[in-house]
Structure formats: C-alpha cells, structure tokens
Design a protein around this motif. Sequence first.
Motif, PDB file in Angstrom:
ATOM      1  N   VAL A 113      54.516  44.921 -12.656  1.00 60.09           N
ATOM      2  CA  VAL A 113      53.228  45.164 -12.640  1.00 60.09           C
ATOM      3  C   VAL A 113      53.248  46.174 -11.246  1.00 60.09           C
ATOM      4  N   TYR A 114      52.745  47.499 -11.651  1.00 62.05           N
ATOM      5  CA  TYR A 114      52.734  48.525 -10.513  1.00 62.05           C
ATOM      6  C   TYR A 114      51.271  48.963 -10.318  1.00 62.05           C
ATOM      7  N   ALA A 185      45.296  39.425 -12.030  1.00 54.83           N
ATOM      8  CA  ALA A 185      45.162  39.341 -13.551  1.00 54.83           C
ATOM      9  C   ALA A 185      46.063  39.904 -14.416  1.00 54.83           C
ATOM     10  N   ALA A 186      46.872  41.043 -13.927  1.00 56.02           N
ATOM     11  CA  ALA A 186      47.998  41.485 -14.603  1.00 56.02           C
ATOM     12  C   ALA A 186      49.167  40.429 -14.754  1.00 56.02           C
ATOM     13  N   LEU A 187      49.343  39.752 -13.663  1.00 54.63           N
ATOM     14  CA  LEU A 187      50.447  39.072 -13.310  1.00 54.63           C
ATOM     15  C   LEU A 187      50.227  37.609 -14.393  1.00 54.63           C
ATOM     16  N   ALA A 188      48.828  37.350 -14.457  1.00 53.87           N
ATOM     17  CA  ALA A 188      48.329  36.250 -15.390  1.00 53.87           C
ATOM     18  C   ALA A 188      48.687  36.825 -16.810  1.00 53.87           C
ATOM     19  N   ARG A 189      48.533  37.936 -17.194  1.00 54.72           N
ATOM     20  CA  ARG A 189      48.807  38.336 -18.613  1.00 54.72           C
ATOM     21  C   ARG A 189      50.210  38.465 -18.658  1.00 54.72           C
ATOM     22  N   GLY A 194      54.628  38.717 -21.224  1.00 55.76           N
ATOM     23  CA  GLY A 194      56.097  39.257 -20.903  1.00 55.76           C
ATOM     24  C   GLY A 194      55.752  40.715 -20.555  1.00 55.76           C
ATOM     25  N   GLU A 195      54.488  41.356 -20.460  1.00 53.52           N
ATOM     26  CA  GLU A 195      54.336  42.733 -20.256  1.00 53.52           C
ATOM     27  C   GLU A 195      53.932  42.992 -18.745  1.00 53.52           C
ATOM     28  N   GLY A 196      54.420  43.916 -18.122  1.00 51.10           N
ATOM     29  CA  GLY A 196      54.001  44.479 -17.086  1.00 51.10           C
ATOM     30  C   GLY A 196      53.008  45.637 -17.401  1.00 51.10           C
TER      31      GLY A 196
END
Length: 412
Positions: A113-114, A185-189, A194-196
């Motif tokens: 996650v960038y 939110a990105a970490l939850a997704r 499995g996608e960053g």
Amino acid sequence: MGLLSGYRVVEVSMLLNGASTAMMLADLGADVIKLESPRLGDYLRIDETRYLHQQANRNKRSIAVDLATSGGQEVLRRLIATADVFVTNATGNRTAKLGVSYEQLRAHRADIVYCQNTGFGATGPYADLPVHGQMMDALAGARPVTLDEDDLTRPAGGAVSWPSLSIGGEGTATGAIYAAFHIAAALARRERTGEGCYLDVAAATAVAANAWTAVAALLNQPEVAAAVADPAQRRGVARYQWYETSDHKFVLFCPEERRFWTAFCALTGRDDLVDQVYGEDLRREVQAIMRTRTLAEWMEVAIEHRLPIGPAHAGIDEVAADPQITARRLLIPGRDAEGDEIVYIGQPVLVDGTATPEPRPAPEHGADTDAVLRELGYEADAISRLATDHVTTAEHVEDDFIALNVHARPDR
C-alpha cells in the motif's frame, strides 16, 4: 495493542507531510521505520523546529541508509519485502530517482500500500513544485490576503467563521488525516482481495475537502452562504451566539431547537422570551442572563439540564485546563529522547475506552539502524561493511539546509 499492531510502515520523507501521515499510523500501533539519508536526515530536527520533530516522529524507529548506493538499494529491497505500507512526500519523479517509486517497490512487494502525500498532489500542472505548509492552505483558499496602502500584504477578512474556506484546517495535518484514513481502508481491502494500491494525496485539496460544509454552501446555495456571512444579519442572531460569563470567560450558546430554548427560558425565569427568535435586543437580554453565572456554573447547568452550552476558550492554557479535554487525555505529559519534559498531542479517538498511551520519544537520526539491519538478516560483519562503505554513515554533512530561512517557519 494498537489497531494497526503487526503492520510495518516504511517512511521516506522530509518535514511534515510524510512524517505526520506515518505518525498517525505509529500512534495506532504500526511499526514505522523512518528511512533517512545518513548525510542529513530529516532536518525537522533542527533546534527551531525540534518541537515538531518530537511530535511527528514519535513512536518510530530511524535508520540511516544512502539510497544512492547499491548497498542502500539492497537494504531497501529487504525492508520493503517486510513492509505493508510505504509513505513518502517526495514530489514528481523524485521518487524514481531515489528508487522508491510505486512501480519500483511493487517489484519487491506486489501488495504494498503506497501513499505519496505531497502539497499539491502527484498529478496536475503543479505536481513538481516544491511546497511548504501555508502554500497548501493558500491554494485551498484558506489564507486570503489583501494589499495594504504601504504595499505590503496582510491577512484578509476577520475571524475564521462559516462559510469561510478557512475552516478547512492546516494542510500538513489535514492531509495526513485523509492519507492515514485511506491507508487503513487500503489495508482492509488488501485483507479481502490481496491487492495493494497507490494513493496520491494532495494536502491542498484535503484542506478544501475538509471545509466541505462551506464549499457546498458557497457553490450550491450561495444565497444562504451570503446571508449567514452578512455581518449585519449576524448581529441579530441570538440563539447561536457567543456570550460572556460573570468571570469574563465565554460560552457558545446554541439553542436552535425550541425545546432547548424553552427549557433555558424556564430555568432562568424568563418565560417572556420564549417566543422571541431574533434581534439585537434579544442578544442583550441573553447576555445579561449569562453574566449571572461563571463559566463553570453554566457548564453545571448545561450538564444537569442537557442544554447546548459549551466553553469558548481563548487560548491553549484554557483548553488544556478544560475538564472535558482532560478527561479525553488529548494532551499527554511525557519525555523526549533526552529525558526532558514534553507534552504530546494524542489522538482524538478512544479505542475500547482507552486514550492514546504515552508515545515513545522521536528517535535521533539513524538511532535504530543496526537493530533493523539485524532484523533484516544482516550479520555483524555485513553491518560493519555497510558503515565502512558509507551506506549507513556519512562522509560529510549536506549543507542544503543552510540557506533555509528558519524565521519563515521551516516546519513543512
């Protein structure tokens, strides 16, 4: 344990945009490793802005690694392979030159996650501009100025009030909140898919977004916004107004709903005011009532009878002494890395009823280099070679910051 315990964040940034973003994550328990150049590091540590360093870099670890060397790039590869999040405030193609662009890091951690949090954002015509803090606020219309007769600018307008764009907040702090929210939110997704992902944060637009109530009024119902902002009309607003108490403090009293106004009139023996809504004479009547009690006494009345009365504090000393602020433990006494007393500003959210714990002091430049290298699998002799080859030590100190005008607040 914090809500982000078990996640690792790598931060490559200077000054506040990246540092304050990672601070949010560190406060929530993430293991934040701040990767800095061994030559200079984050010059937020200079004496004039050390108070900002102590806040923005608390709860982190610092490693000094020269990313311009092959050895430094190898350290970065190993570190990113263990990371969940990468945070930077490098602008434009500067990330690629450092070897830390999204595409470059995805090669070592596909689901990273960038987050690139910059003043004006990584896209658009201003993307490559170097930006300091109030430039973000200025772009968002939050710092209007006018020109005086002496040909010098000064802040325009009066006190900050709705529907002004000035309510959007300060860029580096506001942008960091939006950045941290989207990282979480990105970490939850990622847990689901499995996608960053790549997050491009513009602190200037965060200021405007944070002023959304004013922006919505100004763009969609400008006649309402104009009426609210009209000083002549504001003079007659009595039931959403500031009043002085007997001890020369101030409260903001907002009995807009009739039930609150009726209760107030009954409690103060002024049933004759029940049907009055607007006017300067009504304001003066309410002001006279408010001067019959101290601020503390009015707050007792408000609590007992559930009235919309709240303190309107004049400065940080009054805020710090307020019992509600104290109960929420926003201001946390602690110590810095040198053992000196410091007050930390905590998070405004209680997790399972618990306030922000006392932070670990902000690290000195490169303080955790050897410890992190050992975690990454480097043996003692390899760590020594990295120092000898000036991958983790500096041959000289950069002097870029000498020209920095500290009196202009180099805090962004």
